[in-house]
Design a protein around this motif. Sequence first.
Motif, PDB file in Angstrom:
ATOM      1  N   ASP A 104       0.821  -1.204   0.000  1.00 33.32           N
ATOM      2  CA  ASP A 104       0.000   0.000   0.000  1.00 33.32           C
ATOM      3  C   ASP A 104       0.858   1.258   0.000  1.00 33.32           C
ATOM      4  O   ASP A 104       0.483   2.274  -0.591  1.00 33.32           O
ATOM      5  CB  ASP A 104      -0.910   0.030   1.239  1.00 33.32           C
ATOM      6  CG  ASP A 104      -1.846  -1.162   1.307  1.00 33.32           C
ATOM      7  OD1 ASP A 104      -2.301  -1.621   0.246  1.00 33.32           O
ATOM      8  OD2 ASP A 104      -2.111  -1.648   2.426  1.00 33.32           O
ATOM      9  N   LEU A 105       2.002   1.198   0.677  1.00 37.74           N
ATOM     10  CA  LEU A 105       2.862   2.374   0.827  1.00 37.74           C
ATOM     11  C   LEU A 105       3.772   2.589  -0.375  1.00 37.74           C
ATOM     12  O   LEU A 105       3.930   3.716  -0.850  1.00 37.74           O
ATOM     13  CB  LEU A 105       3.715   2.237   2.091  1.00 37.74           C
ATOM     14  CG  LEU A 105       2.977   2.143   3.422  1.00 37.74           C
ATOM     15  CD1 LEU A 105       3.963   1.865   4.548  1.00 37.74           C
ATOM     16  CD2 LEU A 105       2.203   3.417   3.704  1.00 37.74           C
ATOM     17  N   PHE A 106       4.391   1.501  -0.865  1.00 34.25           N
ATOM     18  CA  PHE A 106       5.428   1.620  -1.884  1.00 34.25           C
ATOM     19  C   PHE A 106       5.033   1.047  -3.243  1.00 34.25           C
ATOM     20  O   PHE A 106       5.764   1.254  -4.214  1.00 34.25           O
ATOM     21  CB  PHE A 106       6.708   0.914  -1.415  1.00 34.25           C
ATOM     22  CG  PHE A 106       7.340   1.539  -0.203  1.00 34.25           C
ATOM     23  CD1 PHE A 106       8.144   2.658  -0.314  1.00 34.25           C
ATOM     24  CD2 PHE A 106       7.128   1.006   1.059  1.00 34.25           C
ATOM     25  CE1 PHE A 106       8.739   3.232   0.801  1.00 34.25           C
ATOM     26  CE2 PHE A 106       7.710   1.562   2.190  1.00 34.25           C
ATOM     27  CZ  PHE A 106       8.518   2.687   2.058  1.00 34.25           C
ATOM     28  N   GLY A 107       3.934   0.316  -3.315  1.00 32.23           N
ATOM     29  CA  GLY A 107       3.607  -0.365  -4.555  1.00 32.23           C
ATOM     30  C   GLY A 107       4.622  -1.461  -4.847  1.00 32.23           C
ATOM     31  O   GLY A 107       5.191  -2.058  -3.939  1.00 32.23           O
ATOM     32  N   GLU A 108       4.860  -1.715  -6.118  1.00 32.77           N
ATOM     33  CA  GLU A 108       5.926  -2.645  -6.492  1.00 32.77           C
ATOM     34  C   GLU A 108       7.256  -1.941  -6.263  1.00 32.77           C
ATOM     35  O   GLU A 108       7.518  -0.891  -6.850  1.00 32.77           O
ATOM     36  CB  GLU A 108       5.789  -3.055  -7.957  1.00 32.77           C
ATOM     37  CG  GLU A 108       4.528  -3.835  -8.262  1.00 32.77           C
ATOM     38  CD  GLU A 108       4.497  -5.190  -7.567  1.00 32.77           C
ATOM     39  OE1 GLU A 108       5.593  -5.789  -7.388  1.00 32.77           O
ATOM     40  OE2 GLU A 108       3.405  -5.643  -7.204  1.00 32.77           O
ATOM     41  N   ALA A 109       8.096  -2.512  -5.414  1.00 30.74           N
ATOM     42  CA  ALA A 109       9.287  -1.779  -4.982  1.00 30.74           C
ATOM     43  C   ALA A 109      10.483  -2.700  -4.812  1.00 30.74           C
ATOM     44  O   ALA A 109      10.347  -3.917  -4.697  1.00 30.74           O
ATOM     45  CB  ALA A 109       9.000  -1.043  -3.667  1.00 30.74           C
ATOM     46  N   GLN A 110      11.657  -2.073  -4.774  1.00 31.47           N
ATOM     47  CA  GLN A 110      12.915  -2.771  -4.543  1.00 31.47           C
ATOM     48  C   GLN A 110      13.559  -2.232  -3.267  1.00 31.47           C
ATOM     49  O   GLN A 110      13.544  -1.027  -3.015  1.00 31.47           O
ATOM     50  CB  GLN A 110      13.883  -2.550  -5.711  1.00 31.47           C
ATOM     51  CG  GLN A 110      13.413  -3.118  -7.041  1.00 31.47           C
ATOM     52  CD  GLN A 110      13.601  -4.626  -7.111  1.00 31.47           C
ATOM     53  OE1 GLN A 110      14.588  -5.157  -6.620  1.00 31.47           O
ATOM     54  NE2 GLN A 110      12.656  -5.307  -7.735  1.00 31.47           N
TER      55      GLN A 110
END
Length: 287
Positions: A104-110
């Motif tokens: 919810d906060l970062f979406g798809e992230a690394q």
Amino acid sequence: MSADTLRRFMLEQAHVRGEWLHLDQTWQEILARADYPAFVKTILGEAVTAAVLLAATIKHDGALTLQIRGDGPIHLLVIQATAQGTVRGLAQWNGEATGSRLLDLFGEAQLAITLESHQSNERYQSLIPLEGDSLSVALEAYFERSEQLPTRLWLMSNDTAAAGILLQRLPQTEHDADDWQRASALLDTLTRDELAQLAPEALLYRLFHEEDVRLFDPKGIRFHCTCSRERVETMLRSLGQAEADAMLEEQGKIEIICEFCNANYTLDAIDTGLLFKPTMPTNDTLH
């Protein structure tokens, strides 16, 4: 309880090491740099705490950078902590989050963790997908995947303080699986209020009073930014004179504002010209 303090501890018989951290003024100085919404504050405080805890495990004289990039409401979060007990951090966001999970906060992230040694100038980076419902879970997965080192983290933050505790099984020692499982299970009984309010002696006794606990001397933690005019000038030189001149023509001056600490560095045409002025070679016979 002393604010802005890191305390290292050992569960001697269980071959488990740990770090306890509480931040007060340091956390307030980071918050003062930007008007963060509540959903950003919470995860930023947890990330600051995690970076300091992880940097404390570095054996060399260097720095650890924790970075998350994603396509969600928070598109960038960067924390840098050093072995000298300094930390700085920032987050960039756009819009509101619909929940508190990492997705919810970062979406798809690394998630990237970078280690830098000041002594050897070596740099090591590990990059993994950001997965799990919390930053603690994501970082535990990082250690399981990248370091093969069982690690547990408890993190919390609010408007006034940020705190955390790290447990890690000692590498290169004979292990009893029951020891680690017992220590991990005891950590799971910790509450956010206890982590935020209890002094390290009281907290460790509450969790591990049946263990052989050794608590080390406190280490102070403080906010510190490494930006400087010299670094700004070096960056401009790396861009080249044509790029610097184009910035001057467009704006009348070059103004760089550090996103970590809001320091303002301004260069006019004369300052910029001096950056690219050839230096006279040294010659002892020249008078």
